[in-house]
Design a protein around this motif. Structure first.
Motif, PDB file in Angstrom:
ATOM      1  N   ARG A 208       0.814  -1.217   0.000  1.00  0.00           N
ATOM      2  CA  ARG A 208       0.000   0.000   0.000  1.00  0.00           C
ATOM      3  C   ARG A 208       0.850   1.270   0.000  1.00  0.00           C
ATOM      4  O   ARG A 208       0.319   2.370   0.195  1.00  0.00           O
ATOM      5  CB  ARG A 208      -0.900   0.019   1.237  1.00  0.00           C
ATOM      6  N   CYS A 209       2.167   1.132  -0.163  1.00  0.00           N
ATOM      7  CA  CYS A 209       3.043   2.310  -0.025  1.00  0.00           C
ATOM      8  C   CYS A 209       2.761   3.345  -1.125  1.00  0.00           C
ATOM      9  O   CYS A 209       2.893   3.071  -2.318  1.00  0.00           O
ATOM     10  CB  CYS A 209       4.509   1.884  -0.074  1.00  0.00           C
ATOM     11  N   PHE A 210       2.386   4.546  -0.717  1.00  0.00           N
ATOM     12  CA  PHE A 210       2.011   5.621  -1.635  1.00  0.00           C
ATOM     13  C   PHE A 210       3.232   6.215  -2.339  1.00  0.00           C
ATOM     14  O   PHE A 210       3.123   6.724  -3.453  1.00  0.00           O
ATOM     15  CB  PHE A 210       1.292   6.707  -0.816  1.00  0.00           C
ATOM     16  N   LEU A 211       4.405   6.134  -1.687  1.00  0.00           N
ATOM     17  CA  LEU A 211       5.571   6.848  -2.217  1.00  0.00           C
ATOM     18  C   LEU A 211       6.456   6.008  -3.134  1.00  0.00           C
ATOM     19  O   LEU A 211       7.248   6.555  -3.904  1.00  0.00           O
ATOM     20  CB  LEU A 211       6.438   7.370  -1.052  1.00  0.00           C
ATOM     21  N   THR A 212       6.341   4.685  -3.063  1.00  0.00           N
ATOM     22  CA  THR A 212       7.234   3.825  -3.846  1.00  0.00           C
ATOM     23  C   THR A 212       7.158   4.166  -5.339  1.00  0.00           C
ATOM     24  O   THR A 212       6.070   4.288  -5.898  1.00  0.00           O
ATOM     25  CB  THR A 212       6.878   2.336  -3.633  1.00  0.00           C
ATOM     26  N   GLY A 213       8.331   4.352  -5.934  1.00  0.00           N
ATOM     27  CA  GLY A 213       8.398   4.640  -7.373  1.00  0.00           C
ATOM     28  C   GLY A 213       8.210   6.113  -7.706  1.00  0.00           C
ATOM     29  O   GLY A 213       8.274   6.494  -8.876  1.00  0.00           O
ATOM     30  N   LYS A 214       8.015   6.947  -6.675  1.00  0.00           N
ATOM     31  CA  LYS A 214       7.848   8.387  -6.945  1.00  0.00           C
ATOM     32  C   LYS A 214       9.124   9.145  -6.570  1.00  0.00           C
ATOM     33  O   LYS A 214       9.897   8.698  -5.713  1.00  0.00           O
ATOM     34  CB  LYS A 214       6.671   8.941  -6.135  1.00  0.00           C
ATOM     35  N   GLN A 215       9.308  10.304  -7.191  1.00  0.00           N
ATOM     36  CA  GLN A 215      10.408  11.205  -6.830  1.00  0.00           C
ATOM     37  C   GLN A 215       9.960  11.973  -5.600  1.00  0.00           C
ATOM     38  O   GLN A 215       8.929  12.644  -5.622  1.00  0.00           O
ATOM     39  CB  GLN A 215      10.692  12.193  -7.972  1.00  0.00           C
ATOM     40  N   VAL A 216      10.720  11.848  -4.522  1.00  0.00           N
ATOM     41  CA  VAL A 216      10.251  12.357  -3.235  1.00  0.00           C
ATOM     42  C   VAL A 216      11.323  13.234  -2.596  1.00  0.00           C
ATOM     43  O   VAL A 216      12.517  12.975  -2.735  1.00  0.00           O
ATOM     44  CB  VAL A 216       9.945  11.140  -2.319  1.00  0.00           C
ATOM     45  N   GLY A 217      10.889  14.261  -1.887  1.00  0.00           N
ATOM     46  CA  GLY A 217      11.806  15.076  -1.079  1.00  0.00           C
ATOM     47  C   GLY A 217      11.516  14.826   0.395  1.00  0.00           C
ATOM     48  O   GLY A 217      10.356  14.803   0.800  1.00  0.00           O
ATOM     49  N   ILE A 218      12.579  14.604   1.181  1.00  0.00           N
ATOM     50  CA  ILE A 218      12.417  14.342   2.620  1.00  0.00           C
ATOM     51  C   ILE A 218      13.234  15.357   3.404  1.00  0.00           C
ATOM     52  O   ILE A 218      14.408  15.596   3.088  1.00  0.00           O
ATOM     53  CB  ILE A 218      12.956  12.928   3.006  1.00  0.00           C
ATOM     54  N   ASP A 219      12.621  15.939   4.425  1.00  0.00           N
ATOM     55  CA  ASP A 219      13.336  16.808   5.359  1.00  0.00           C
ATOM     56  C   ASP A 219      13.434  16.064   6.683  1.00  0.00           C
ATOM     57  O   ASP A 219      12.413  15.792   7.311  1.00  0.00           O
ATOM     58  CB  ASP A 219      12.551  18.125   5.529  1.00  0.00           C
ATOM     59  N   ASP A 220      14.660  15.699   7.080  1.00  0.00           N
ATOM     60  CA  ASP A 220      14.788  14.940   8.333  1.00  0.00           C
ATOM     61  C   ASP A 220      15.289  15.831   9.469  1.00  0.00           C
ATOM     62  O   ASP A 220      15.833  15.348  10.454  1.00  0.00           O
ATOM     63  CB  ASP A 220      15.681  13.706   8.149  1.00  0.00           C
ATOM     64  N   SER A 221      15.110  17.125   9.302  1.00  0.00           N
ATOM     65  CA  SER A 221      15.469  18.195  10.247  1.00  0.00           C
ATOM     66  C   SER A 221      16.978  18.469  10.311  1.00  0.00           C
ATOM     67  O   SER A 221      17.412  19.417  10.945  1.00  0.00           O
ATOM     68  CB  SER A 221      14.856  17.999  11.646  1.00  0.00           C
ATOM     69  N   HIS A 222      17.801  17.644   9.631  1.00  0.00           N
ATOM     70  CA  HIS A 222      19.219  17.984   9.456  1.00  0.00           C
ATOM     71  C   HIS A 222      19.445  18.514   8.044  1.00  0.00           C
ATOM     72  O   HIS A 222      20.192  19.434   7.812  1.00  0.00           O
ATOM     73  CB  HIS A 222      20.123  16.755   9.651  1.00  0.00           C
ATOM     74  N   ARG A 223      18.748  17.857   7.084  1.00  0.00           N
ATOM     75  CA  ARG A 223      18.942  18.256   5.689  1.00  0.00           C
ATOM     76  C   ARG A 223      17.743  17.840   4.851  1.00  0.00           C
ATOM     77  O   ARG A 223      16.896  17.066   5.318  1.00  0.00           O
ATOM     78  CB  ARG A 223      20.211  17.613   5.126  1.00  0.00           C
TER      79      ARG A 223
END
Ligand code: BTN
Length: 259
Positions: A208-223
């Motif tokens: 059910r993963c919505f993000l798999t195969g998509k171009q994604v940006g993640i902010d992990d609070s360091h970068r």
């Protein structure tokens, strides 16, 4: 249709005590501020109306009449989970809500957006805010907001196009109590499966993963990192193939999604 009978919920689910309020600022805040170690857990705190719901990252949670806000206070150790496994617990809760909602909106529409949003037809239908209690090392508060009979054309513009409710999808009102019971039953099963380190659970998440195969940006609070999402790892980390190689995230916020 819209009232919750505490005794029925207690009889049909794993919760040991229920506090259902007419109105509250936030079920999470109420649970955190009033909890004592003498309660019987899991404790369910819910409300017919929540006036200042809180979301992740200090955001507000918009929930008009007809939505279902509640918090579950429990000890993860009762399910064999230690603190290192809490990222997995957040995935477990997300999966449980998705599967608990499936009988009401159709399983194929439901997807899970890491770390813990439930999507239906590409829009957010439920959110989760898991918090700890400073006076207790043992307990966590799992706050869950499900959009059930609230209609998003009535919502503030900033959430209108990003979220939906069960009623938006089905065209009819659904019993809040039935959705609550289904979600709690699903949650109990999922937490018990984690106890036995069931990897099949992660496979159900991956499906059910919505993000798999998509171009994604993640902010992990360091970068901020950008890349192709490769789904979740066995320890619950999100895998992102970036220009500099594979990166794994245990926590963070999704800041962009491109198909
Ligand atoms: C998010 O998606 O940002 C998380 C939303 C969590 C909302 C629920 S509603 C019940 C509980 N009480 C709160 O104040 N927040 C959570």
């Amino acid at each position: 249709m819209n009232s919750i009978d505490s005794e029925t919920v207690q009889r049909k689910t794993f919760v040991s005590s229920v506090e259902w309020l007419d109105e509250v600022d936030s079920t999470n805040s109420h649970a955190i501020n009033t909890i004592t170690e003498r309660e019987h857990f899991p404790l369910l705190v819910g409300a017919n109306v929540q006036t200042s719901g809180r979301g992740r990252g200090g955001n507000q949670w918009w929930a008009s009449a007809g939505s279902l806000p509640f918090s579950l206070v429990l000890a993860p150790s009762d399910y064999g989970l230690d603190q290192q496994q809490w990222p997995l617990m957040s995935l477990a809760v997300c999966l449980a809500i998705g599967e608990g909602l499936a009988p009401f909106v159709g399983s194929s529409t439901l997807q899970l957006k890491w770390p813990n949003d439930v999507y239906a037809d590409g829009k957010k239908i439920a959110g989760i805010l898991i918090e700890t209690i400073s006076t207790s090392l043992e307990l966590v508060v799992i706050g869950i907001g499900i959009n059930v009979n609230n209609l998003f054309p009535d919502a503030p513009v900033e959430v209108q196009n990003k979220a939906c409710s069960v009623k938006d999808l089905t065209g009819e009102s659904t019993s809040l109590e039935n959705i609550l019971i289904s979600t709690l039953q699903s949650l109990e099963q999922t937490l018990q499966q984690f106890d036995s380190a069931d990897s099949e659970l992660l496979d159900r998440w991956r499906e059910r993963c919505f993000l798999t195969g998509k171009q994604v940006g993640i902010d992990d609070s360091h970068r901020q990192s950008f890349g192709m999402c490769l789904g979740i790892d066995d320890d619950g980390a999100l895998r992102l193939m970036t220009a500099t190689g594979l990166q794994r995230f245990y926590a963070g916020t999704v800041i962009s999604i491109d198909e």
